[in-house]
Design a protein around this motif. Structure first.
Motif, mmCIF file in Angstrom:
data_model
loop_
_atom_site.group_PDB
_atom_site.id
_atom_site.type_symbol
_atom_site.label_atom_id
_atom_site.label_comp_id
_atom_site.label_asym_id
_atom_site.label_seq_id
_atom_site.Cartn_x
_atom_site.Cartn_y
_atom_site.Cartn_z
ATOM 1 N N ALA A 306 0.819 -1.213 0.000
ATOM 2 C CA ALA A 306 0.000 0.000 0.000
ATOM 3 C C ALA A 306 0.854 1.265 0.000
ATOM 4 O O ALA A 306 0.511 2.253 -0.644
ATOM 5 C CB ALA A 306 -0.916 -0.021 1.225
ATOM 6 N N ASP A 307 1.983 1.228 0.730
ATOM 7 C CA ASP A 307 2.813 2.435 0.857
ATOM 8 C C ASP A 307 3.522 2.807 -0.434
ATOM 9 O O ASP A 307 3.850 3.969 -0.654
ATOM 10 C CB ASP A 307 3.880 2.223 1.947
ATOM 11 N N ALA A 308 3.791 1.837 -1.264
ATOM 12 C CA ALA A 308 4.555 2.098 -2.492
ATOM 13 C C ALA A 308 3.587 2.546 -3.585
ATOM 14 O O ALA A 308 3.230 1.791 -4.481
ATOM 15 C CB ALA A 308 5.332 0.850 -2.890
ATOM 16 N N ALA A 312 2.596 0.199 -10.015
ATOM 17 C CA ALA A 312 1.358 0.137 -10.807
ATOM 18 C C ALA A 312 0.365 -0.830 -10.187
ATOM 19 O O ALA A 312 0.755 -1.853 -9.616
ATOM 20 C CB ALA A 312 1.687 -0.306 -12.225
ATOM 21 N N ARG A 313 -0.903 -0.483 -10.273
ATOM 22 C CA ARG A 313 -1.977 -1.353 -9.787
ATOM 23 C C ARG A 313 -2.547 -2.129 -10.964
ATOM 24 O O ARG A 313 -2.600 -1.588 -12.083
ATOM 25 C CB ARG A 313 -3.099 -0.519 -9.165
ATOM 26 N N PRO A 314 -2.983 -3.371 -10.737
ATOM 27 C CA PRO A 314 -3.587 -4.123 -11.849
ATOM 28 C C PRO A 314 -4.900 -3.489 -12.268
ATOM 29 O O PRO A 314 -5.583 -2.876 -11.433
ATOM 30 C CB PRO A 314 -3.797 -5.515 -11.259
#
Ligand SMILES: [Zn+2]
Length: 320
Positions: A306-308, A312-314
């Motif tokens: 979560a912090d990074a 990229a998110r899927p």
């Protein structure tokens, strides 16, 4: 004053999977070896580029598999008394029913390999279920078989695929790559709740060595069968020493060519020299593994930290 402690970095990210270990084999057996043949024929190319349906030459390259490669491979297996596993897309069964029946009549195992060698990356659960069901129907209608095992097209399993297989009574899969040894894969939300996994690896796939289909698909190389034989022999010998399950994946349109089939014959001869090597089908390895009552292991999906925020998110499925 109540202070909410921030969670430590890395919390919740650790993989819950346990390392796979060697299994105990039947008496007198030290390791196993399976020859597998994926009869992809035209479907693998058509899925990559449907416009190739009007290209006579690439279509002929693919039809070489069932028409020439499979009979040559069947003769080779018969000469050596080896029973193999053939993974057959439903469409290949519909297109070459006599070839599929010849494979079944020769006593080889037939397993499921999609319907149209679909690209399953991002495929939703409902569509994938329909694909599996149509593949099952095709193999039943053409050869009267109800496969116990599955291999995903291009070995592309989704995290929901094992549940779809277990719900349909499949006993095993051979598409994952996280072990040298067969194991029991835990399946969430389905009865019986597990499948046997007999893992593969790209180093033991003839696709990487020989799949030259310019502008379409494949590795774009044509390696020497001598090089492929050397690689596979090294891996076979090492896996035999480990007590592992060696699973070679060949495609009749590739390994059915003359010098490649001869290299395969040299590999079979090497297998026969190895002490206590069980040359058998994937189904037999899976049946034995299932009999050991092993604790099911998982192949958990990675979690994004979560912090990074820069990672990229899927993509999320449409409508959610
Ligand atoms: Zn395939």
């Amino acid at each position: 004053m109540n202070r909410i402690e921030p969670s430590p970095p890395g919390a919740g990210l650790a993989s819950s999977s346990v390392p796979p270990g060697p299994i105990s084999w039947p008496p007198g057996v030290r390791a196993a070896a399976c020859l597998t043949f994926d009869m992809d024929a035209e479907a693998a190319v058509l899925t990559a580029d449907i416009s190739s349906i009007s290209r006579m030459s690439p279509m002929s390259h693919q039809s070489y598999g069932p028409l020439v490669g499979v009979p040559r491979i069947l003769a080779l297996l018969k000469r050596h008394g080896v029973t193999a596993t053939f993974f057959i897309p439903g469409y290949s069964a519909h297109r070459y029913p006599d070839v599929v029946r010849a494979v079944a009549e020769a006593g080889h195992e037939i397993a499921h390999h999609s319907y149209f060698h679909e690209n399953t990356i991002g495929m939703d659960e409902k569509t994938e279920a329909a694909m599996i069901d149509l593949g099952l129907r095709a193999l039943h209608d053409v050869a009267g078989v109800r496969p116990q095992g599955y291999r995903a097209p291009m070995w592309e399993m989704n995290f929901h695929t094992p549940k779809l297989l277990a719900e349909r009574g499949f006993r095993w899969d051979s598409s994952l790559m996280d072990s040298d040894h067969p194991y029991v894969l835990a399946v969430d939300g389905a009865a019986p709740g597990s499948l046997v996994e007999v893992p593969v690896s790209w180093g033991l796939d003839d696709w990487e060595q020989y799949a030259f289909l310019p502008g379409l698909i494949g590795s774009g190389v044509i390696e020497s069968p001598a090089k492929a034989l050397e690689m596979w022999t090294l891996e076979l010998d090492a896996m035999h020493r480990l007590g592992a399950a060696f699973v070679l994946c060949c495609h009749p349109f590739l390994s059915g060519r003359p010098s490649r089939a001869e290299a395969l014959e040299r590999l079979i001869e090497r297998m026969k020299e190895l002490d206590g090597l069980w040359i058998t089908t994937v189904g037999e390895v899976a049946r034995h593994t299932a009999s050991l009552n092993l604790v099911p292991r998982t192949c958990p999906q990675p979690v994004i930290p979560a912090d990074a925020y820069w990672v990229a998110r899927p993509p999320t499925p449409e409508g959610t």
